[in-house]
Design a protein around this motif. Structure first.
Motif, PDB file in Angstrom:
ATOM      1  N   ILE A   1       0.823  -1.220   0.000  1.00  0.00           N
ATOM      2  CA  ILE A   1       0.000   0.000   0.000  1.00  0.00           C
ATOM      3  C   ILE A   1       0.856   1.269   0.000  1.00  0.00           C
ATOM      4  CG2 ILE A   1      -1.587   1.353   1.439  1.00  0.00           C
ATOM      5  CD1 ILE A   1      -3.116  -1.166   1.996  1.00  0.00           C
ATOM      6  N   PRO A   2       1.947   1.374   0.799  1.00  0.00           N
ATOM      7  CA  PRO A   2       2.792   2.580   0.687  1.00  0.00           C
ATOM      8  C   PRO A   2       3.360   2.765  -0.716  1.00  0.00           C
ATOM      9  CG  PRO A   2       3.279   1.396   2.712  1.00  0.00           C
ATOM     10  CD  PRO A   2       2.374   0.510   1.926  1.00  0.00           C
ATOM     11  N   PHE A   3       3.757   1.643  -1.354  1.00  0.00           N
ATOM     12  CA  PHE A   3       4.256   1.753  -2.726  1.00  0.00           C
ATOM     13  C   PHE A   3       3.153   2.238  -3.669  1.00  0.00           C
ATOM     14  CE2 PHE A   3       4.219  -0.432  -6.847  1.00  0.00           C
ATOM     15  CZ  PHE A   3       5.307   0.185  -7.455  1.00  0.00           C
ATOM     16  N   PHE A   4       1.941   1.684  -3.508  1.00  0.00           N
ATOM     17  CA  PHE A   4       0.826   2.123  -4.354  1.00  0.00           C
ATOM     18  C   PHE A   4       0.581   3.623  -4.184  1.00  0.00           C
ATOM     19  CE2 PHE A   4      -1.126  -2.384  -3.969  1.00  0.00           C
ATOM     20  CZ  PHE A   4      -0.302  -2.828  -4.993  1.00  0.00           C
ATOM     21  N   THR A   5       0.638   4.099  -2.948  1.00  0.00           N
ATOM     22  CA  THR A   5       0.366   5.517  -2.678  1.00  0.00           C
ATOM     23  C   THR A   5       1.372   6.413  -3.383  1.00  0.00           C
ATOM     24  OG1 THR A   5      -0.544   4.924  -0.513  1.00  0.00           O
ATOM     25  CG2 THR A   5       0.044   7.232  -0.862  1.00  0.00           C
ATOM     26  N   ALA A   6       2.660   6.104  -3.237  1.00  0.00           N
ATOM     27  CA  ALA A   6       3.697   6.924  -3.878  1.00  0.00           C
ATOM     28  C   ALA A   6       3.632   6.804  -5.396  1.00  0.00           C
ATOM     29  CB  ALA A   6       5.070   6.502  -3.363  1.00  0.00           C
ATOM     30  N   HIS A   7       3.382   5.596  -5.880  1.00  0.00           N
ATOM     31  CA  HIS A   7       3.339   5.376  -7.328  1.00  0.00           C
ATOM     32  C   HIS A   7       2.191   6.147  -7.976  1.00  0.00           C
ATOM     33  CE1 HIS A   7       3.390   3.314 -11.183  1.00  0.00           C
ATOM     34  NE2 HIS A   7       2.114   2.964 -10.991  1.00  0.00           N
ATOM     35  N   LEU A   8       1.003   6.065  -7.388  1.00  0.00           N
ATOM     36  CA  LEU A   8      -0.163   6.725  -7.980  1.00  0.00           C
ATOM     37  C   LEU A   8      -0.091   8.241  -7.841  1.00  0.00           C
ATOM     38  CD1 LEU A   8      -2.945   4.296  -6.731  1.00  0.00           C
ATOM     39  CD2 LEU A   8      -1.995   4.450  -9.035  1.00  0.00           C
ATOM     40  N   ALA A   9       0.565   8.728  -6.796  1.00  0.00           N
ATOM     41  CA  ALA A   9       0.650  10.180  -6.597  1.00  0.00           C
ATOM     42  C   ALA A   9       1.480  10.849  -7.682  1.00  0.00           C
ATOM     43  CB  ALA A   9       1.237  10.481  -5.222  1.00  0.00           C
ATOM     44  N   ASN A  10       2.418  10.116  -8.289  1.00  0.00           N
ATOM     45  CA  ASN A  10       3.315  10.702  -9.290  1.00  0.00           C
ATOM     46  C   ASN A  10       2.844  10.464 -10.720  1.00  0.00           C
ATOM     47  OD1 ASN A  10       5.109  11.610  -7.294  1.00  0.00           O
ATOM     48  ND2 ASN A  10       6.098   9.596  -7.188  1.00  0.00           N
ATOM     49  N   ARG A  11       1.660   9.879 -10.893  1.00  0.00           N
ATOM     50  CA  ARG A  11       1.175   9.580 -12.242  1.00  0.00           C
ATOM     51  C   ARG A  11      -0.015  10.477 -12.587  1.00  0.00           C
ATOM     52  NH1 ARG A  11       2.404   4.854 -14.843  1.00  0.00           N
ATOM     53  NH2 ARG A  11       0.318   4.814 -15.772  1.00  0.00           N
ATOM     54  N   PRO A  12      -0.157  10.814 -13.886  1.00  0.00           N
ATOM     55  CA  PRO A  12      -1.340  11.585 -14.302  1.00  0.00           C
ATOM     56  C   PRO A  12      -2.574  10.684 -14.368  1.00  0.00           C
ATOM     57  CG  PRO A  12       0.010  11.065 -16.206  1.00  0.00           C
ATOM     58  CD  PRO A  12       0.776  10.570 -15.003  1.00  0.00           C
ATOM     59  N   VAL A  13      -3.725  11.297 -14.508  1.00  0.00           N
ATOM     60  CA  VAL A  13      -4.981  10.551 -14.577  1.00  0.00           C
ATOM     61  C   VAL A  13      -5.103   9.901 -15.951  1.00  0.00           C
ATOM     62  CG1 VAL A  13      -7.486  10.725 -14.482  1.00  0.00           C
ATOM     63  CG2 VAL A  13      -6.085  12.083 -12.920  1.00  0.00           C
ATOM     64  N   GLU A  14      -5.324   8.567 -15.952  1.00  0.00           N
ATOM     65  CA  GLU A  14      -5.502   7.843 -17.208  1.00  0.00           C
ATOM     66  C   GLU A  14      -6.966   7.814 -17.640  1.00  0.00           C
ATOM     67  OE1 GLU A  14      -3.938   3.948 -16.935  1.00  0.00           O
ATOM     68  OE2 GLU A  14      -1.839   4.571 -16.735  1.00  0.00           O
ATOM     69  N   ASP A  15      -7.842   7.491 -16.700  1.00  0.00           N
ATOM     70  CA  ASP A  15      -9.267   7.369 -17.014  1.00  0.00           C
ATOM     71  C   ASP A  15     -10.053   7.889 -15.811  1.00  0.00           C
ATOM     72  OD1 ASP A  15     -11.783   6.796 -17.825  1.00  0.00           O
ATOM     73  OD2 ASP A  15     -11.488   4.634 -18.061  1.00  0.00           O
ATOM     74  N   SER A  16     -10.569   9.117 -15.929  1.00  0.00           N
ATOM     75  CA  SER A  16     -11.251   9.736 -14.788  1.00  0.00           C
ATOM     76  C   SER A  16     -12.553   9.028 -14.433  1.00  0.00           C
ATOM     77  CB  SER A  16     -11.541  11.209 -15.095  1.00  0.00           C
ATOM     78  OG  SER A  16     -12.349  11.322 -16.256  1.00  0.00           O
ATOM     79  N   SER A  17     -13.111   8.248 -15.362  1.00  0.00           N
ATOM     80  CA  SER A  17     -14.375   7.561 -15.087  1.00  0.00           C
ATOM     81  C   SER A  17     -14.180   6.199 -14.428  1.00  0.00           C
ATOM     82  CB  SER A  17     -15.165   7.379 -16.389  1.00  0.00           C
ATOM     83  OG  SER A  17     -14.436   6.563 -17.296  1.00  0.00           O
ATOM     84  N   TYR A  18     -12.929   5.745 -14.300  1.00  0.00           N
ATOM     85  CA  TYR A  18     -12.690   4.405 -13.748  1.00  0.00           C
ATOM     86  C   TYR A  18     -12.904   4.410 -12.237  1.00  0.00           C
ATOM     87  CZ  TYR A  18     -10.341   0.187 -12.180  1.00  0.00           C
ATOM     88  OH  TYR A  18     -10.055  -1.001 -11.567  1.00  0.00           O
ATOM     89  N   ARG A  19     -13.541   3.362 -11.723  1.00  0.00           N
ATOM     90  CA  ARG A  19     -13.732   3.175 -10.292  1.00  0.00           C
ATOM     91  C   ARG A  19     -13.307   1.760  -9.920  1.00  0.00           C
ATOM     92  NH1 ARG A  19     -13.866   7.629 -10.897  1.00  0.00           N
ATOM     93  NH2 ARG A  19     -15.371   9.230 -10.226  1.00  0.00           N
ATOM     94  N   LEU A  20     -12.570   1.633  -8.837  1.00  0.00           N
ATOM     95  CA  LEU A  20     -12.077   0.335  -8.384  1.00  0.00           C
ATOM     96  C   LEU A  20     -13.231  -0.471  -7.787  1.00  0.00           C
ATOM     97  CD1 LEU A  20      -9.431  -1.335  -7.938  1.00  0.00           C
ATOM     98  CD2 LEU A  20      -9.448  -0.429  -5.598  1.00  0.00           C
ATOM     99  N   HIS A  21     -13.397  -1.717  -8.249  1.00  0.00           N
ATOM    100  CA  HIS A  21     -14.442  -2.606  -7.744  1.00  0.00           C
ATOM    101  C   HIS A  21     -13.764  -3.798  -7.073  1.00  0.00           C
ATOM    102  CE1 HIS A  21     -17.559  -0.363  -9.828  1.00  0.00           C
ATOM    103  NE2 HIS A  21     -16.783  -0.374 -10.907  1.00  0.00           N
ATOM    104  N   LEU A  22     -13.759  -3.801  -5.759  1.00  0.00           N
ATOM    105  CA  LEU A  22     -13.077  -4.842  -4.997  1.00  0.00           C
ATOM    106  C   LEU A  22     -14.065  -5.934  -4.601  1.00  0.00           C
ATOM    107  CD1 LEU A  22     -10.807  -2.652  -2.690  1.00  0.00           C
ATOM    108  CD2 LEU A  22     -10.142  -3.902  -4.741  1.00  0.00           C
TER     109      LEU A  22
END
Length: 692
Positions: free
Chosen positions: A607-628
């Motif tokens: 999760i810490p890696f995911f947080t840092a990784h996603l914070a430095n990336r631009p938005v790919e698809d603003s309509s996407y929602r995570l379905h767990l």
């Protein structure tokens, strides 16, 4: 002296007389020289002009001497009397001027000669003086008397009317003098208005009185509109008004009036705001010492103490809200503290009462939760009862006391179900019943059915075990057993297989039989747990395939992931909070891994890696929602199924199983009415030999 010389001397004297009056000699001689034959007529004409000028001079002097107005206007005509050629125009202009300044003067002057000829010259002079002394405003009252100027016969009537006019003027001047004296007493520098013409005096007096009236109006306005709110502030405005003593300061007075109006309006608006606030507090139940709207005299005190009062009201209302909760559930316990409601001065007493109720509430709540915790540790689902304890602990505790005997029976039944040997008949029915006991509020009839079910299963298991033990006893008695094996810790399935193996080998015990039994004992609970996880939707196919070959490893891995399985909802919340629209491919990978138990620890650590990784990336698809994915939690319901006569208890899978089943059914029929003793020791061959 000849006649011509006498004539010349006479003309010279006449000319000298004209010059002494003020006419210019050169102008006279030039006028006479214009026509030699008309010297006498022209001298007579000049002498007539002199008489006119003399009459005008007398009128100017008399008017200047006795009149109080227009003197400067009349005096300028003196310089125009030395020109005989313009005296007629001067006379006409003077007449017009006098009709404006003193309308009575031309009429009275025309009759002057008549009055003097009849011996009333002194009366005429007295009338002239008194008329000249009149104010301009009285000229209109004198106008009707002009017709009486033609004869001295009307002298008495003139004097009588004139006295009335003079009395009226005196009254007006006395009034003006009294007004001026009053203004001076008030401190105004009004000056000597009595010496001014009446109209001007009255006008000045009116201006002063209007200024005074306006000043008093502003002062009273401050007293009426400001004093109810702040007496000191009103006194300050009064002082500022009293310092204005000149009518030229009327604009300053207007500014003060506007200031008073604006301030009074602001104070009234503020008072209305506080009144509205008081009305709202009263509607919420707060009691204040006074009724109705806020009194103006209390505004300043409220301005100073509003924040303190608002804080007290807020504190009191919060206590009332807590008190009402207790009143809703414990009406009998709040009667003593009801008198504190709405009274701010009783807030501390209300605080103590609410704290006592809250302490009692929490104590009962803790007692109830402690009781529920003991049953929760025993395996019962008590979530609904915990909520009831939070809502009304006393009522919940009373109901819990009434339900405890059922809860105790449920716990005992769950323990009894856990102790059942289901290795031979299967554990699905037992698991379902145990879940029902743990999750549902069951009535006595269902609990009795559960007890009957457990008693029946125990009885059949004991009979089955007795039968198998008798088989072993027969082998012992026949002496075919090579060695004894501890069978007390074997379940029915293991004991069945052990007896079958001994029967097949003629009593010989395989070397690898003990480890096989131990391995199977590890596998069975693992398989049951994995089946339950698969039923909830977890991806455990790899473990299911490997559990038979390496049950110890699977048991260890399953033990490591159990905490992550229990806190799967926490992991889902942490993952759902991340901006996965920045890396959709990684999000899809996470969606696949979230249902694999052996990947949960890996996801939690990343999760810490995911947080840092996603914070430095631009938005790919603003309509996407995570379905767990989340596991399915089922609540089984007990559905009564009528028993059918002759329903097989076991499902035989071999010839030996069929034989055992037939034996068990025969034993059930034999002991339908009288139950055989269970658990009697089977005599061993050695013990049989010891019998006499």
């Amino acid at each position: 002296m000849s006649g011509e010389d006498w004539v010349d001397d006479t003309e010279t004297e006449r000319i000298d007389s004209l010059v002494r009056f003020g006419f210019n000699r050169a102008d006279i001689e030039g006028f006479l020289a214009e026509h030699d034959g008309a010297h006498r007529e022209r001298l007579a004409w000049l002498e007539e002009r002199r008489e006119t000028a003399s009459s005008l001079e007398d009128r100017v002097v008399a008017f200047s001497q006795y009149s109080t107005v227009g003197v400067e206007t009349v005096d300028r005509y003196k310089h125009r009397l030395n020109d005989p050629f313009t005296i007629e125009e001067t006379f006409l202009e003077f007449e017009r001027e006098m009709r404006s300044l003193a309308p009575w003067e031309p009429s009275l002057n025309r009759e002057k000669e008549t009055w003097f000829e009849e011996g009333h010259g002194e009366v005429w002079t007295l009338l002239y003086k008194r008329l000249a002394a009149l104010d301009v405003s009285s000229h209109a009252a004198v106008a009707p008397l002009h017709r009486l100027f033609d004869s001295p016969v009307h002298a008495d009537e003139l004097v009588r009317h004139l006295e009335l006019i003079e009395d009226d003027e005196r009254r007006q001047r006395q009034m003006i003098r009294a007004g001026v004296d009053h203004l001076r007493e008030l401190g105004y520098a009004a000056g000597d208005l009595v010496d001014l013409p009446l109209l001007e005096s009255l006008n000045q007096l009116e201006q002063w009185q209007r200024f005074h009236a306006k000043r008093e109006q502003v002062r009273l306005k401050a007293v009426q509109m400001i004093q109810p709110f702040d007496a000191a502030l009103a006194a300050e405005f009064e002082l500022r008004c009293s310092q204005l003593l000149n009518k030229e300061n009327e604009h300053v007075l207007s500014d003060i009036s506007a200031e008073v109006h604006d301030l009074a309006q602001a104070l009234e608006e503020r008072r209305q705001q506080f009144s509205d606030r008081l009305r709202e507090w009263r509607q919420e139940g707060i009691v204040f010492p006074h009724e109705g709207e806020l009194h103006p005299s209390d505004l300043m005190e409220w301005e100073a103490n509003h924040d303190t009062v608002a804080a007290s009201v807020e504190r009191h209302l919060k206590l009332v809200e807590r008190w009402e909760r207790f009143a809703r559930y414990w009406p009998s316990r709040v009667e003593e503290s009801r008198v504190f409601i709405g009274h701010l001065e009783k807030t501390d007493d209300l605080q103590n009462a609410v704290d006592e109720l809250d302490a009692l509430w929490k104590q009962i709540e803790l007692d109830g939760l402690e009781l529920l915790q003991s049953y929760e540790h025993a395996g019962l689902a008590v979530g609904i009862w915990q909520q009831r304890v939070f809502e009304d602990p006393l009522n919940a505790l009373e109901r819990m006391t009434a339900e405890r005997h059922r809860w105790d029976r449920r716990v005992e039944l769950m323990e009894a179900l856990d102790g059942l040997d289901t290795s031979f008949s299967g554990d699905e029915d037992v698991i379902t019943r145990r879940q029902l006991l743990a999750l549902e509020e069951l009535q006595d009839d269902v609990l009795e059915e559960m007890e009957g079910y457990i008693e029946k299963i125990n009885r059949r298991n004991e009979r089955h075990r007795v039968m198998l033990e008798e088989e072993l006893a027969k082998m012992r008695r026949s002496g075919v057993l090579e060695r004894e094996t501890m069978t007390t810790r074997m379940n029915l399935r293991e004991l069945e297989q052990h007896v079958a193996e001994l029967t097949r080998t003629g009593g010989a015990t395989p070397v690898s039989s003990a480890p096989t039994v131990a391995a199977k004992r590890i596998q069975e609970p693992l398989v049951r747990e994995l089946v339950g996880l698969r039923r909830e939707g977890w991806s455990v196919d790899a473990w299911m395939d490997a559990v038979k070959q390496d049950p110890v490893r699977i048991a260890r891995e399953l033990s490591e992931v159990r905490p992550h399985l229990e806190h799967h909802d926490v992991l889902r919340r942490r993952l759902a909070a991340l901006p996965w629209e920045r890396d959709v491919e990684l999000a899809l990978e996470v969606e696949m891994q979230v249902k694999e138990p052996n990947q949960l620890d890996h996801l939690s650590r990343r999760i810490p890696f995911f947080t840092a990784h996603l914070a430095n990336r631009p938005v790919e698809d603003s309509s996407y929602r995570l379905h767990l994915w989340q596991p399915e939690r089922t609540h089984p319901t007990l559905v009564p199924i009528p028993e059918r006569d002759g329903r097989p208890v076991l499902q035989p899978v071999s010839a030996l199983d069929e034989a055992h089943e037939a034996m068990l059914e025969a034993m059930d029929e034999e002991h339908a009415e009288v139950e055989d003793p269970v658990g009697e020791p089977v005599p061993t061959p050695e013990k049989e030999e010891e019998k006499p």
